[in-house]
Design a protein around this motif. Sequence first.
Motif, PDB file in Angstrom:
ATOM      1  N   GLN A   1      -1.426  -0.360  -8.373  1.00 56.51           N
ATOM      2  CA  GLN A   1      -2.119   0.055  -9.602  1.00 56.51           C
ATOM      3  C   GLN A   1      -2.937   1.331  -9.411  1.00 56.51           C
ATOM      4  OE1 GLN A   1      -2.404  -3.292  -8.451  1.00 56.51           O
ATOM      5  NE2 GLN A   1      -0.569  -3.683  -9.680  1.00 56.51           N
ATOM      6  N   GLY A   2      -2.952   1.878  -8.208  1.00 53.96           N
ATOM      7  CA  GLY A   2      -3.678   3.123  -7.970  1.00 53.96           C
ATOM      8  C   GLY A   2      -5.092   2.950  -7.473  1.00 53.96           C
ATOM      9  N   HIS A   3      -5.524   1.723  -7.202  1.00 50.85           N
ATOM     10  CA  HIS A   3      -6.861   1.501  -6.668  1.00 50.85           C
ATOM     11  C   HIS A   3      -6.885   1.848  -5.184  1.00 50.85           C
ATOM     12  CE1 HIS A   3      -6.704  -1.520 -10.087  1.00 50.85           C
ATOM     13  NE2 HIS A   3      -7.567  -0.593 -10.482  1.00 50.85           N
ATOM     14  N   LEU A   4      -7.963   2.461  -4.760  1.00 51.69           N
ATOM     15  CA  LEU A   4      -8.080   2.866  -3.362  1.00 51.69           C
ATOM     16  C   LEU A   4      -8.094   1.654  -2.435  1.00 51.69           C
ATOM     17  CD1 LEU A   4     -10.803   5.649  -3.699  1.00 51.69           C
ATOM     18  CD2 LEU A   4      -8.367   5.974  -3.300  1.00 51.69           C
ATOM     19  N   VAL A   5      -7.351   1.758  -1.341  1.00 49.72           N
ATOM     20  CA  VAL A   5      -7.319   0.706  -0.318  1.00 49.72           C
ATOM     21  C   VAL A   5      -7.382   1.369   1.053  1.00 49.72           C
ATOM     22  CG1 VAL A   5      -6.033  -0.972  -1.706  1.00 49.72           C
ATOM     23  CG2 VAL A   5      -4.792   0.697  -0.312  1.00 49.72           C
ATOM     24  N   ALA A   6      -7.659   0.560   2.055  1.00 45.94           N
ATOM     25  CA  ALA A   6      -7.686   1.077   3.422  1.00 45.94           C
ATOM     26  C   ALA A   6      -6.273   1.361   3.907  1.00 45.94           C
ATOM     27  CB  ALA A   6      -8.359   0.059   4.345  1.00 45.94           C
TER      28      ALA A   6
ATOM     29  N   ARG B   1       0.839  -1.205   0.000  1.00 48.23           N
ATOM     30  CA  ARG B   1       0.000   0.000   0.000  1.00 48.23           C
ATOM     31  C   ARG B   1       0.869   1.247   0.000  1.00 48.23           C
ATOM     32  NH1 ARG B   1      -4.993  -1.920   3.956  1.00 48.23           N
ATOM     33  NH2 ARG B   1      -5.263  -3.931   2.895  1.00 48.23           N
ATOM     34  N   HIS B   2       0.411   2.242  -0.744  1.00 54.38           N
ATOM     35  CA  HIS B   2       1.228   3.436  -0.937  1.00 54.38           C
ATOM     36  C   HIS B   2       0.410   4.689  -0.638  1.00 54.38           C
ATOM     37  CE1 HIS B   2       4.077   0.789  -3.009  1.00 54.38           C
ATOM     38  NE2 HIS B   2       3.015   0.269  -3.589  1.00 54.38           N
ATOM     39  N   LEU B   3       1.065   5.647  -0.018  1.00 55.93           N
ATOM     40  CA  LEU B   3       0.429   6.933   0.270  1.00 55.93           C
ATOM     41  C   LEU B   3       0.708   7.864  -0.914  1.00 55.93           C
ATOM     42  CD1 LEU B   3      -1.134   8.372   2.553  1.00 55.93           C
ATOM     43  CD2 LEU B   3       1.051   9.250   3.356  1.00 55.93           C
ATOM     44  N   VAL B   4      -0.357   8.286  -1.603  1.00 52.03           N
ATOM     45  CA  VAL B   4      -0.194   9.169  -2.762  1.00 52.03           C
ATOM     46  C   VAL B   4      -0.998  10.451  -2.533  1.00 52.03           C
ATOM     47  CG1 VAL B   4       0.175   7.251  -4.342  1.00 52.03           C
ATOM     48  CG2 VAL B   4      -2.128   8.145  -4.041  1.00 52.03           C
ATOM     49  N   THR B   5      -0.642  11.473  -3.266  1.00 50.30           N
ATOM     50  CA  THR B   5      -1.338  12.752  -3.156  1.00 50.30           C
ATOM     51  C   THR B   5      -2.373  12.862  -4.266  1.00 50.30           C
ATOM     52  OG1 THR B   5       0.630  13.780  -2.220  1.00 50.30           O
ATOM     53  CG2 THR B   5      -1.040  15.252  -3.125  1.00 50.30           C
TER      54      THR B   5
ATOM     55  N   ALA C   1      -0.935   6.902  -9.853  1.00 53.46           N
ATOM     56  CA  ALA C   1      -0.654   5.656  -9.140  1.00 53.46           C
ATOM     57  C   ALA C   1       0.846   5.434  -9.033  1.00 53.46           C
ATOM     58  CB  ALA C   1      -1.296   4.488  -9.891  1.00 53.46           C
ATOM     59  N   PRO C   2       1.286   4.597  -8.090  1.00 53.48           N
ATOM     60  CA  PRO C   2       2.715   4.297  -7.977  1.00 53.48           C
ATOM     61  C   PRO C   2       3.318   3.716  -9.249  1.00 53.48           C
ATOM     62  CG  PRO C   2       1.568   3.584  -5.995  1.00 53.48           C
ATOM     63  CD  PRO C   2       0.525   4.016  -6.979  1.00 53.48           C
ATOM     64  N   ASP C   3       2.484   3.047 -10.077  1.00 55.03           N
ATOM     65  CA  ASP C   3       3.020   2.506 -11.332  1.00 55.03           C
ATOM     66  C   ASP C   3       3.028   3.544 -12.456  1.00 55.03           C
ATOM     67  OD1 ASP C   3       0.366   2.737 -12.048  1.00 55.03           O
ATOM     68  OD2 ASP C   3       0.055   0.594 -12.433  1.00 55.03           O
ATOM     69  N   GLY C   4       2.630   4.794 -12.153  1.00 48.42           N
ATOM     70  CA  GLY C   4       2.680   5.885 -13.122  1.00 48.42           C
ATOM     71  C   GLY C   4       1.406   6.140 -13.886  1.00 48.42           C
TER      72      GLY C   4
END
Length: 201
Positions: free
Chosen positions: A132-137, A64-68, A102-105
Motif C-alpha cells: 500500500q506504499g507505507h514505509l517499512v524496514a 516489501r517493495h523497493l520504490v523510488t 506505491a506498488p498498488d499505484g
Amino acid sequence: MRAISGLWRWRHNPLRRATDLAEAWVALAALLLILVVTPVAGVLVGGVAQDALQDSVRNQRASRHLVTATVNRKLDRSPLDADPETSTGRELRTRVLAHWTAPDGTAQHGSVMASLKDPRSGDRFTIWTDAQGHLVARPLDSATATTHAVLAGFGAALLGTGLIETARRLIVWRMVRRRYARWDQAWDRAGPDWGRTGTGS
C-alpha cells in the motif's frame, strides 16, 4: 577429565567414602551431558531458528517493495536524526518531505529519511514500502538470518552447559551438606565424654 581422574583415584582407595565416589560419578555424568547433549540442543535450536528466520526472509521479500521516491524539500533536523559530523557515510541520512508511487499505484507522500548527503528538490532515492506504499524496514537478508540462527544455536548450547553445571554444583552442595549433618550426628553421639580419660575409650 577431572571427573575421570577422580573416579580412577577413588577406585581402590581405602580412604574413599561413598560420597566421594558419588561426587566423581556426578561430575562424569555432567561432563558427558555437556559433551553430548548441549551440542545436540544447539544444533536443534539453530535449525529451528534457521527455518523460522528463512521463512521470515521469504515473507518479507514477498511483501516489501523497493520504490523510488522524489524529494520535495529538505526538512529541519530532528534531535533523533544522526549527527552528520559523527556518522559514517553509510549511516548519513537526512529527513526530507518526499512523494512516491506505491506498488498498488496509489500516490504517497510524507516525511522520510533519505540516504542523501545534501538533498535538493527533485533528487531521487529508494525506500522500502509495503504493497500500500507505507514505509517499512528493509527486509531481512538470508545471510543475516543465518547468522542469527547460528547465534541462537550457540546461545542454547551455552545455556544448556550452564544449567548442567548449576545442577551438578547443586547436587554436590546437597551431598556435602548431608555429609556435614552426619558428622554433626556422630559428634553428638560421642557426647560430652569425647576426649576424657577413664570413659571407656
